[in-house]
Design an enzyme around this catalytic site. Structure first.
Site, PDB file in Angstrom:
ATOM      1  N   SER A 173       0.854  -1.176   0.000  1.00  7.75           N
ATOM      2  CA  SER A 173       0.000   0.000   0.000  1.00  7.75           C
ATOM      3  C   SER A 173       0.903   1.245   0.000  1.00  7.75           C
ATOM      4  O   SER A 173       1.925   1.269  -0.677  1.00  7.75           O
ATOM      5  CB  SER A 173      -0.934  -0.027   1.216  1.00  7.75           C
ATOM      6  OG  SER A 173      -1.774   1.101   1.226  1.00  7.75           O
ATOM      7  N   SER A 174       0.551   2.257   0.747  1.00  6.49           N
ATOM      8  CA  SER A 174       1.330   3.495   0.790  1.00  6.49           C
ATOM      9  C   SER A 174       0.828   4.365   1.933  1.00  6.49           C
ATOM     10  O   SER A 174      -0.344   4.254   2.334  1.00  6.49           O
ATOM     11  CB  SER A 174       1.184   4.264  -0.522  1.00  6.49           C
ATOM     12  OG  SER A 174       1.696   5.582  -0.416  1.00  6.49           O
ATOM     13  N   TYR A 195      -4.556   7.389  -6.737  1.00  6.13           N
ATOM     14  CA  TYR A 195      -3.470   6.625  -6.112  1.00  6.13           C
ATOM     15  C   TYR A 195      -3.754   6.387  -4.632  1.00  6.13           C
ATOM     16  O   TYR A 195      -3.767   5.249  -4.149  1.00  6.13           O
ATOM     17  CB  TYR A 195      -2.144   7.373  -6.280  1.00  6.13           C
ATOM     18  CG  TYR A 195      -0.965   6.675  -5.643  1.00  6.13           C
ATOM     19  CD1 TYR A 195      -0.348   5.603  -6.272  1.00  6.13           C
ATOM     20  CD2 TYR A 195      -0.473   7.099  -4.405  1.00  6.13           C
ATOM     21  CE1 TYR A 195       0.739   4.963  -5.692  1.00  6.13           C
ATOM     22  CE2 TYR A 195       0.612   6.467  -3.821  1.00  6.13           C
ATOM     23  CZ  TYR A 195       1.212   5.398  -4.465  1.00  6.13           C
ATOM     24  OH  TYR A 195       2.279   4.762  -3.869  1.00  6.13           O
ATOM     25  N   LYS A 241      -4.822   2.809  -2.720  1.00  5.71           N
ATOM     26  CA  LYS A 241      -3.878   2.301  -1.719  1.00  5.71           C
ATOM     27  C   LYS A 241      -4.602   2.089  -0.386  1.00  5.71           C
ATOM     28  O   LYS A 241      -4.318   1.125   0.341  1.00  5.71           O
ATOM     29  CB  LYS A 241      -2.706   3.269  -1.546  1.00  5.71           C
ATOM     30  CG  LYS A 241      -1.730   3.268  -2.717  1.00  5.71           C
ATOM     31  CD  LYS A 241      -1.139   1.890  -2.974  1.00  5.71           C
ATOM     32  CE  LYS A 241      -0.007   1.934  -3.988  1.00  5.71           C
ATOM     33  NZ  LYS A 241       0.558   0.598  -4.284  1.00  5.71           N
TER      34      LYS A 241
END
Length: 253
Positions: free
Chosen positions: A138-139, A152, A156
């Site tokens: 993920s982020s 994005y 995520k």
């Protein structure tokens, strides 16, 4: 610490650059047999040659992860070549940050659905493993609102939710599922090197947000991935491990 990865079989998407490449290297160095995929055949072939030159039993293939049939074929072929699958690492991201409808579609197909398709394709093999493990990348952009808050960041965040759901659903089968959320990660050819060269003001701003005064390395993220993927983390499932040098300030409950 012995991660007890020796003899296990791992699949990694996006394995020729950045976090994916470092993950392949780390898993292989710990004794796992690794199959990876990426978009560009020449990059795949070159990396396979490097790994085998170092004595690692690695294999790779050029795969469009937006193609469900191609992912399934790669998974099944890898399982046949490696003798099974114990670990899957869903690493690929389209890095589609802008708010266009095309970026929303691309992020859904690549970041989200490639992970779902990878897990679905690997599930029959994981169910036969005594050390089944899923790790999604993920982020920190999925944790808080930042410059990547559009497609994005949204997908995520969805990956963390999806992965935690897997952990609950698969616990009775002995298959663990965890996610790793990297912060800004710098490597040659990566988005932050490109930003440093082409938008130095944004790069310096991003750098200033991290109290460590630097960005992370792919190897630091790969270490977290390898641990969560390994039998050493046998009672850890459903967690999201943040690897960001204290970049994010929110409390993860």
């Amino acid at each position: 610490m012995d991660l007890r990865l020796k003899g296990l079989r791992a699949l990694v998407t996006g394995g020729t650059k950045g976090i994916g490449r470092a993950t392949v290297n780390t898993l292989a160095a710990e004794g796992a047999a690794v199959s990876f995929c990426a978009r560009t055949k020449t990059d795949v072939d070159t990396f396979v040659e490097e790994l085998r030159g170092d004595g690692y039993p690695a294999t790779g293939r050029a795969v469009d992860v937006g193609d469900a049939a191609a992912i399934r074929q790669w998974v099944d072929d890898s399982a046949a070549e490696l003798g099974g699958v114990d670990i899957v690492v869903a690493n690929v991201s389209a890095l589609a940050i802008g708010e266009s409808e095309e970026n929303w579609n691309t992020s859904f197909q690549v970041d989200m659905m490639h992970s779902v398709r990878l897990v679905n394709a690997a599930m029959p093999h994981l169910e036969r493993s005594s050390a089944g493990s899923i790790v999604t990348i993920s982020s920190v952009s999925g944790r808080e609102i930042d410059f990547a808050a559009g497609p994005y960041g949204t997908f995520k965040a969805a990956l963390v939710h999806y992965t935690q759901g897997l952990a609950y659903q698969l616990a009775d089968k002995g298959i663990r599922a965890n996610s790793v959320s990297p912060g800004n990660t710098y490597f040659p050819g990566g988005i932050w090197e490109n930003t440093e060269q082409n938008d130095p003001e944004l790069y310096q701003h991003a750098l200033s947000l991290n109290p460590t005064g630097r960005m992370g390395t792919p190897e630091e993220v790969a270490n977290a991935v390898a641990f969560l993927a390994s039998p050493a983390a046998s009672f850890i499932t459903g967690t999201n491990l943040v690897v960001d040098g204290a970049l994010t300030r929110g409390v993860q409950l």
